[in-house]
Design a protein around this motif. Sequence first.
Motif, PDB file in Angstrom:
ATOM      1  N   GLY A 285      37.666  58.164  43.721  1.00  0.00           N
ATOM      2  CA  GLY A 285      38.935  57.874  43.052  1.00  0.00           C
ATOM      3  C   GLY A 285      39.088  56.492  42.469  1.00  0.00           C
ATOM      4  O   GLY A 285      40.193  56.060  42.170  1.00  0.00           O
ATOM      5  N   GLY A 286      38.006  55.761  42.292  1.00  0.00           N
ATOM      6  CA  GLY A 286      38.100  54.403  41.772  1.00  0.00           C
ATOM      7  C   GLY A 286      38.727  54.309  40.391  1.00  0.00           C
ATOM      8  O   GLY A 286      39.503  53.395  40.111  1.00  0.00           O
ATOM      9  N   LYS A 287      38.407  55.250  39.507  1.00  0.00           N
ATOM     10  CA  LYS A 287      38.985  55.225  38.161  1.00  0.00           C
ATOM     11  C   LYS A 287      40.477  55.542  38.218  1.00  0.00           C
ATOM     12  O   LYS A 287      41.277  54.937  37.507  1.00  0.00           O
ATOM     13  CB  LYS A 287      38.248  56.200  37.244  1.00  0.00           C
ATOM     14  CG  LYS A 287      36.819  55.766  36.957  1.00  0.00           C
ATOM     15  CD  LYS A 287      36.124  56.734  36.034  1.00  0.00           C
ATOM     16  CE  LYS A 287      34.664  56.385  35.854  1.00  0.00           C
ATOM     17  NZ  LYS A 287      34.408  55.148  35.172  1.00  0.00           N
ATOM     18  N   CYS A 288      40.837  56.461  39.069  1.00  0.00           N
ATOM     19  CA  CYS A 288      42.236  56.800  39.293  1.00  0.00           C
ATOM     20  C   CYS A 288      42.998  55.569  39.797  1.00  0.00           C
ATOM     21  O   CYS A 288      44.072  55.239  39.303  1.00  0.00           O
ATOM     22  CB  CYS A 288      42.296  57.936  40.313  1.00  0.00           C
ATOM     23  SG  CYS A 288      43.863  58.221  41.107  1.00  0.00           S
ATOM     24  N   ALA A 289      42.424  54.884  40.772  1.00  0.00           N
ATOM     25  CA  ALA A 289      43.060  53.690  41.345  1.00  0.00           C
ATOM     26  C   ALA A 289      43.245  52.611  40.288  1.00  0.00           C
ATOM     27  O   ALA A 289      44.289  51.949  40.240  1.00  0.00           O
ATOM     28  CB  ALA A 289      42.237  53.162  42.523  1.00  0.00           C
TER      29      ALA A 289
END
Length: 188
Positions: free
Chosen positions: A119-123
């Motif tokens: 979920g890094g891109k989401c974060a």
Amino acid sequence: MPRVLVIIGSVRPRRIGPTIARWVAEIGRATTPATFAVTDLRDWPLPMDDEPGVPAKEGYVQPHTKAWSDEVAAADAFVFVTPQYNWGYPAPLKNAIDHLYSEWRGKAAAIITYGGHGGGKCAAQLREVLGGLKMRIAETMPALMLPVGQVEANSGEIDPDTAFRGDKVSIGQAMTQLNALLEPPQDL
């Protein structure tokens, strides 16, 4: 005592967000003096763009927006627990954020994501939006990696203590940082 609202970012039928959010709230209670309440966006059916005015001007007319405003305004801080969908965060979460403005402004927030890629891109996207609201965001943003089998099974079930055993420390760090951010901001 500060009140932290843990917001479940997914409304899909077979989701693991509620289980993860309750687990995160338990970690928050164990690591900070704040009270933690979990709110499920599924319980807040906010239609897209049905307020005639601009959220920054308030003056809400829809009963559901007024209720959502009260819920968010009553919190001192937020933990966004959200899956990463197609490299971003879910539309219901964006809609819930965009329904309001001043109720978020200047408050503390932590971001915890989960998904097949963590979920890094989401974060990063969520961090940018919350920053635009002048929210004060915990530096640590745990990204909980789901095993491929978990994603493919889509069972709606998970044991966070087992699946995310190695992430408990980073979640505790995010909660500690969130607690430190509860000090009133010096300048908005």
